[in-house]
Design a protein around this motif. Structure first.
Motif, PDB file in Angstrom:
ATOM      1  N   GLU A  17      13.986   1.667 -12.879  1.00  0.00           N
ATOM      2  CA  GLU A  17      13.062   1.398 -13.943  1.00  0.00           C
ATOM      3  C   GLU A  17      12.162   0.072 -13.807  1.00  0.00           C
ATOM      4  OE1 GLU A  17      12.841   0.701 -18.867  1.00  0.00           O
ATOM      5  OE2 GLU A  17      14.508   2.088 -18.037  1.00  0.00           O
ATOM      6  N   PRO A  18      12.991  -1.040 -13.482  1.00  0.00           N
ATOM      7  CA  PRO A  18      12.115  -2.201 -13.359  1.00  0.00           C
ATOM      8  C   PRO A  18      11.063  -2.028 -12.090  1.00  0.00           C
ATOM      9  CG  PRO A  18      14.449  -2.691 -13.757  1.00  0.00           C
ATOM     10  CD  PRO A  18      14.190  -1.475 -13.448  1.00  0.00           C
ATOM     11  N   VAL A  19      11.607  -1.381 -11.079  1.00  0.00           N
ATOM     12  CA  VAL A  19      10.761  -1.005  -9.844  1.00  0.00           C
ATOM     13  C   VAL A  19       9.321  -0.229 -10.432  1.00  0.00           C
ATOM     14  CG1 VAL A  19      10.441   0.194  -7.568  1.00  0.00           C
ATOM     15  CG2 VAL A  19      12.450  -1.087  -8.291  1.00  0.00           C
ATOM     16  N   ILE A  20       9.424   0.720 -11.015  1.00  0.00           N
ATOM     17  CA  ILE A  20       8.291   1.519 -11.552  1.00  0.00           C
ATOM     18  C   ILE A  20       7.444   0.662 -12.259  1.00  0.00           C
ATOM     19  CG2 ILE A  20       7.462   3.529 -12.724  1.00  0.00           C
ATOM     20  CD1 ILE A  20       8.576   3.985  -9.993  1.00  0.00           C
ATOM     21  N   ARG A  21       8.370  -0.067 -13.456  1.00  0.00           N
ATOM     22  CA  ARG A  21       7.510  -1.051 -14.401  1.00  0.00           C
ATOM     23  C   ARG A  21       6.562  -1.934 -13.666  1.00  0.00           C
ATOM     24  NH1 ARG A  21       8.268  -1.398 -19.660  1.00  0.00           N
ATOM     25  NH2 ARG A  21      10.322  -0.470 -19.448  1.00  0.00           N
ATOM     26  N   THR A  22       7.459  -2.623 -12.658  1.00  0.00           N
ATOM     27  CA  THR A  22       6.454  -3.497 -11.827  1.00  0.00           C
ATOM     28  C   THR A  22       5.194  -3.055 -11.078  1.00  0.00           C
ATOM     29  OG1 THR A  22       8.466  -4.781 -11.482  1.00  0.00           O
ATOM     30  CG2 THR A  22       6.732  -5.281  -9.849  1.00  0.00           C
ATOM     31  N   LEU A  23       5.486  -1.884 -10.570  1.00  0.00           N
ATOM     32  CA  LEU A  23       4.451  -1.217  -9.829  1.00  0.00           C
ATOM     33  C   LEU A  23       3.130  -0.781 -10.832  1.00  0.00           C
ATOM     34  CD1 LEU A  23       6.265   1.399  -7.359  1.00  0.00           C
ATOM     35  CD2 LEU A  23       5.103  -0.775  -6.815  1.00  0.00           C
ATOM     36  N   ILE A  24       3.630  -0.362 -12.139  1.00  0.00           N
ATOM     37  CA  ILE A  24       2.649  -0.157 -13.028  1.00  0.00           C
ATOM     38  C   ILE A  24       1.702  -1.376 -13.303  1.00  0.00           C
ATOM     39  CG2 ILE A  24       2.028   0.704 -15.415  1.00  0.00           C
ATOM     40  CD1 ILE A  24       4.311   2.544 -15.156  1.00  0.00           C
ATOM     41  N   GLU A  25       2.630  -2.654 -13.471  1.00  0.00           N
ATOM     42  CA  GLU A  25       2.160  -3.832 -13.819  1.00  0.00           C
ATOM     43  C   GLU A  25       1.135  -4.367 -12.825  1.00  0.00           C
ATOM     44  OE1 GLU A  25       5.303  -6.279 -14.631  1.00  0.00           O
ATOM     45  OE2 GLU A  25       5.838  -5.444 -16.904  1.00  0.00           O
ATOM     46  N   LEU A  26       1.589  -4.173 -11.617  1.00  0.00           N
ATOM     47  CA  LEU A  26       0.865  -4.716 -10.556  1.00  0.00           C
ATOM     48  C   LEU A  26      -0.594  -3.579 -10.045  1.00  0.00           C
ATOM     49  CD1 LEU A  26       3.482  -5.396  -8.111  1.00  0.00           C
ATOM     50  CD2 LEU A  26       2.039  -7.013  -9.264  1.00  0.00           C
ATOM     51  N   ASN A  27      -0.552  -2.666 -10.989  1.00  0.00           N
ATOM     52  CA  ASN A  27      -1.601  -1.560 -10.754  1.00  0.00           C
ATOM     53  C   ASN A  27      -1.778  -1.185  -9.268  1.00  0.00           C
ATOM     54  OD1 ASN A  27      -3.823   0.009 -11.496  1.00  0.00           O
ATOM     55  ND2 ASN A  27      -5.250  -1.403 -10.535  1.00  0.00           N
ATOM     56  N   TYR A  28      -0.153  -0.646  -8.997  1.00  0.00           N
ATOM     57  CA  TYR A  28      -0.254  -0.249  -7.533  1.00  0.00           C
ATOM     58  C   TYR A  28      -1.013   1.083  -7.457  1.00  0.00           C
ATOM     59  CZ  TYR A  28       2.180   2.545  -3.718  1.00  0.00           C
ATOM     60  OH  TYR A  28       2.403   2.891  -2.537  1.00  0.00           O
ATOM     61  N   GLN A  29      -1.727   1.247  -6.279  1.00  0.00           N
ATOM     62  CA  GLN A  29      -2.547   2.533  -6.137  1.00  0.00           C
ATOM     63  C   GLN A  29      -2.133   3.394  -5.151  1.00  0.00           C
ATOM     64  OE1 GLN A  29      -5.421   3.230  -8.299  1.00  0.00           O
ATOM     65  NE2 GLN A  29      -4.483   1.521  -9.434  1.00  0.00           N
ATOM     66  N   GLY A  30      -0.970   3.192  -4.314  1.00  0.00           N
ATOM     67  CA  GLY A  30      -0.742   4.114  -3.183  1.00  0.00           C
ATOM     68  C   GLY A  30       0.360   5.104  -3.722  1.00  0.00           C
ATOM     69  N   PRO A  31       0.733   5.785  -2.902  1.00  0.00           N
ATOM     70  CA  PRO A  31       1.619   7.019  -3.019  1.00  0.00           C
ATOM     71  C   PRO A  31       3.137   6.540  -3.267  1.00  0.00           C
ATOM     72  CG  PRO A  31       1.200   7.077  -0.900  1.00  0.00           C
ATOM     73  CD  PRO A  31       0.365   5.949  -1.314  1.00  0.00           C
ATOM     74  N   ILE A  32       3.861   7.219  -3.959  1.00  0.00           N
ATOM     75  CA  ILE A  32       5.091   7.119  -4.285  1.00  0.00           C
ATOM     76  C   ILE A  32       5.831   8.228  -3.393  1.00  0.00           C
ATOM     77  CG2 ILE A  32       7.069   7.578  -5.843  1.00  0.00           C
ATOM     78  CD1 ILE A  32       5.772   4.945  -6.411  1.00  0.00           C
ATOM     79  N   THR A  33       6.485   7.905  -2.418  1.00  0.00           N
ATOM     80  CA  THR A  33       6.781   9.129  -1.325  1.00  0.00           C
ATOM     81  C   THR A  33       8.586   8.901  -1.415  1.00  0.00           C
ATOM     82  OG1 THR A  33       5.096   8.777   0.043  1.00  0.00           O
ATOM     83  CG2 THR A  33       6.793   9.583   1.018  1.00  0.00           C
ATOM     84  N   MET A  34       9.120  10.006  -1.468  1.00  0.00           N
ATOM     85  CA  MET A  34      10.444  10.248  -1.348  1.00  0.00           C
ATOM     86  C   MET A  34      10.935  10.244   0.196  1.00  0.00           C
ATOM     87  SD  MET A  34      10.486  10.375  -4.879  1.00  0.00           S
ATOM     88  CE  MET A  34       9.240  10.985  -5.986  1.00  0.00           C
TER      89      MET A  34
ATOM     90  N   VAL B 265       0.691  -1.212   0.040  1.00  0.00           N
ATOM     91  CA  VAL B 265       0.180   0.098  -0.016  1.00  0.00           C
ATOM     92  C   VAL B 265       0.935   1.273  -0.128  1.00  0.00           C
ATOM     93  CG1 VAL B 265      -1.921  -0.925   1.055  1.00  0.00           C
ATOM     94  CG2 VAL B 265      -0.325  -0.096   2.600  1.00  0.00           C
ATOM     95  N   HIS B 266       2.087   1.129   0.042  1.00  0.00           N
ATOM     96  CA  HIS B 266       3.022   2.324   0.199  1.00  0.00           C
ATOM     97  C   HIS B 266       4.222   2.083  -0.136  1.00  0.00           C
ATOM     98  CE1 HIS B 266       3.422   6.242   1.863  1.00  0.00           C
ATOM     99  NE2 HIS B 266       4.376   6.135   2.436  1.00  0.00           N
ATOM    100  N   VAL B 267       5.163   3.078  -0.866  1.00  0.00           N
ATOM    101  CA  VAL B 267       6.524   2.903  -1.276  1.00  0.00           C
ATOM    102  C   VAL B 267       7.005   4.158  -0.898  1.00  0.00           C
ATOM    103  CG1 VAL B 267       7.837   2.928  -3.442  1.00  0.00           C
ATOM    104  CG2 VAL B 267       5.788   1.442  -3.272  1.00  0.00           C
TER     105      VAL B 267
END
Length: 282
Positions: free
Chosen positions: A219-236, A199-201
């Motif tokens: 890039e593989p991390v973001i690609r995987t989040l997109i493929e998983l339809n991740y709905q949570g925030p991306i927090t720096m 739920v959070h990254v």
């Protein structure tokens, strides 16, 4: 595609308005506030969030020895559980969806009694706190910290085992790329393993600086989040190079460095999203 936020406590003792102004300047959607429910002025913070057009995405719990959910001392566990509940109330008041929980605090390198006993303590603590969070429609996001900061939950597989044993719908998992760089053999596989609970990254490079300043291939991390339809925030959550990350909260940093890191992080994420999807990230 993603909502971008940053953890406010990484800016040290800077006033919250200065931090929110920076996030607005560089195109962020929200902020993750430090879990300090006993000192925050909720109404003032709400006004500032509205003024700068930001949301509160999450509350980053600050887990010191006095807030040890796994402690062998019942009085410490009780205070720790109450602290999480108070963070949940803070999240509810500010419209945040998640409260980050760390089962054993930063600096705890071994159990006071046994690992199995403290694991059971953490399970019971998270059950109680999780049931309270569920009543407020807030998620608790278990964070795995690397072996040099704590001992009980160091990787996402262990976080998954803990969440499953707690078995409360509100108790989920977050993924922190800095810790994953140390503890996971594969970012992609680790994310896929915990996907139903994710739920959070948190984003930081292997050096714990801003994304794009170290060696992490995001890039593989973001690609995987997109493929998983991740709905949570991306927090720096970039930090200065200190052994104890909580020391950062007591330091006065350079606004120029904060500006550089804040801008660099979101630009790197949006660049990758655009490369993967072929469309600019808003």
């Amino acid at each position: 595609m993603f909502r971008y936020s940053a953890t406010q406590w990484i800016f040290g003792d800077e006033g919250i308005e200065a931090s929110l102004k920076r996030l607005q300047k560089y195109g962020y959607d929200g902020v993750e506030l430090a879990g300090e429910p006993y000192s925050i002025d909720i109404e003032h913070t709400k006004r500032l969030l509205k003024q700068y057009g930001l949301i509160c995405t999450s509350i980053c719990g600050i887990y010191t020895a006095e807030r040890d959910l796994s402690s062998s001392r019942p009085e410490v566990r009780q205070k720790a559980v109450q602290y999480v509940k108070d963070c949940v109330d803070m999240a509810s008041s500010l419209g945040a969806a998640h409260v980050i929980v760390v089962p054993s605090p930063v600096g705890k390198s071994r159990p006071e009694t046994t690992s199995s006993e403290e694991w059971a303590n953490a399970v019971n603590s998270l059950k109680e706190a999780g049931e309270y969070a569920a009543s407020k429609q807030i998620n608790l996001a278990i964070e795995a910290l690397n072996r040099f900061e704590t001992y009980l939950v160091n990787n996402l597989e262990t976080a998954l085992a803990l969440a499953k044993e707690v078995n409360v719908d509100s108790v989920k998992i977050m993924a922190d790329l800095f810790h994953m760089n140390i503890e996971e053999r594969s970012h992609v596989q680790a994310l896929k393993t915990i996907a139903p609970y994710l739920v959070h990254v948190h984003i930081a490079d292997n050096t714990r600086e801003a994304a794009g300043m170290g060696q992490t291939d995001f890039e593989p991390v973001i690609r995987t989040l997109i493929e998983l339809n991740y709905q949570g925030p991306i927090t720096m959550e970039f930090l200065p190079p200190v052994a104890n990350p909580y020391l950062a909260a007591s330091k006065t940093g350079s606004s120029e460095v904060f500006d550089l890191y804040t801008e660099r992080s979101i630009q790197e994420m949006k660049r990758i999203v655009q490369k993967i999807t072929g469309t600019a990230s808003a």
